[in-house]
Design an enzyme around this catalytic site. Structure first.
Site, mmCIF file in Angstrom:
data_model
loop_
_atom_site.group_PDB
_atom_site.id
_atom_site.type_symbol
_atom_site.label_atom_id
_atom_site.label_comp_id
_atom_site.label_asym_id
_atom_site.label_seq_id
_atom_site.Cartn_x
_atom_site.Cartn_y
_atom_site.Cartn_z
ATOM 1 C CG ASP A 193 34.792 26.380 34.477
ATOM 2 O OD1 ASP A 193 34.481 27.462 34.986
ATOM 3 O OD2 ASP A 193 35.635 25.604 34.948
ATOM 4 C CG ASN A 201 45.988 29.773 38.753
ATOM 5 O OD1 ASN A 201 46.626 30.350 37.874
ATOM 6 N ND2 ASN A 201 44.688 29.973 38.928
ATOM 7 C CG ASP A 210 47.014 36.228 35.275
ATOM 8 O OD1 ASP A 210 45.953 35.702 35.677
ATOM 9 O OD2 ASP A 210 47.638 37.091 35.926
ATOM 10 C CD GLU A 236 38.211 28.810 36.902
ATOM 11 O OE1 GLU A 236 38.030 27.818 37.625
ATOM 12 O OE2 GLU A 236 38.495 29.936 37.339
#
Length: 317
Positions: A193, A201, A210, A236
């Protein structure tokens, strides 16, 4: 078409017939020559063409004195897909008609063929084939099949990274698990992860996030084998199933992937974004029968990595 029809005389007028009236043979020839399909007859043993209707003449030209495979396929030997052996039984007697489809190697058209062995008027066995051009229908079928395959592939692929998605991971993973059980081979799993992905973000925007995910996908795609299954199974979160690999093999790959992440900042506009991950590694146990328990154990190891400070690999054997 029954064996009693005197096909051998199709191209000859009946002797002594009244020229003012059409003979049965001439009538039959008119019927066959107006069919929108190929009709031909060839000797069962020698493959010499004995008859071809006007449709065949128009496409393949003259046939007199030539073999069926010379005229229809432009071959110098019998076709390897010849169906003659399917047209007779074990005692050499005619079997029921055989219907099949194929693409002609000469004109590249698709045909549906109805093949049958029938007795010729002189007693020998011949092959009668009626071949209908189904190119338009076949191309539509193939296009539809390709569209279905593309749709299925799209349904199993993660749009952003190009890796398998969660559905594909479990569908293909369960197949790999069955194979491992059947062959009694090792199977290992890596889960990871991305660390602090929400901050990426928040600080750089979702486009940057992204781009990070895309680059992680590229790293995975370049380092896993074709026999392995790499997937993005969550936002993620990623997973890799390694065929014929033990926990040591999986741990080594996880360390290598983590190293690449640390060494490869993601370039986004003016920023260089360093993304790391917390890894969990495990391997299939003898008593385990499903993928979910293997995944759950790797998940536990991954959360241990997070609890210990992230950006590391933990093993749960």
């Amino acid at each position: 078409m029954s064996s009693g029809i005197p096909l051998i005389n199709i191209t000859d007028a009946a002797a002594g017939a009244d020229s003012s009236k059409a003979t049965p043979v001439e009538g039959l020839r008119a019927v066959l020559d107006n069919l929108d399909a190929l009709v031909y007859v060839s000797d069962f043993e020698t493959h010499e063409l004995l008859y071809m209707n006007a449709y065949g003449h128009k496409i393949w030209g003259s046939f007199e004195g030539r073999k069926c495979w010379e005229v229809l396929q432009d071959n110098d030997s019998p076709c390897d897909f010849c169906t003659n052996h399917l047209l007779i039984d074990s005692e050499g007697a005619p079997s029921p008609p055989y219907v099949w489809e194929f693409q002609n190697t000469l004109d590249k058209h698709w045909y549906q063929c109805r093949d049958q062995a029938i007795p010729w008027t002189d007693g020998r066995l011949v092959r009668l084939e009626i071949a209908t051009d189904i190119t338009d229908r076949k191309e539509m079928e193939l296009a539809l099949q390709e569209a279905h395959e593309k749709a299925r592939a799209a349904a199993l692929e993660d749009d952003l990274t190009g890796l398998h998605n969660r559905r594909a991971f479990f569908e293909l993973g369960n197949q790999l698990l069955k194979q491992s059980r059947r062959n009694r081979s090792a199977l290992a799993i890596i889960m990871f992860d991305l660390d602090h992905f929400k901050q990426i973000n928040d600080n750089h925007g979702h486009e940057a996030g992204d781009e990070v995910l895309r680059q992680i996908g590229q790293i995975l795609a370049s380092k896993v084998r074709e026999a392995d299954i790499a997937a993005r199974i969550g936002g993620e979160e990623f997973a890799i199933l390694l065929s014929e690999a033990d926990v040591a093999d999986a741990s080594e790959l996880a360390e290598r992937l983590l190293g690449l992440m640390r060494e490869t900042p993601v370039r986004f506009r003016e920023a260089g974004i360093l993304a790391t991950a917390s890894f969990g590694v495990s391997a299939l146990r003898t008593e385990e029968q499903n993928l979910e328990t293997l995944l759950a154990r790797a998940d536990e190891a991954m959360y241990e990595s997070k609890a210990l400070g992230r950006s590391r690999v933990r093993i749960k054997a």
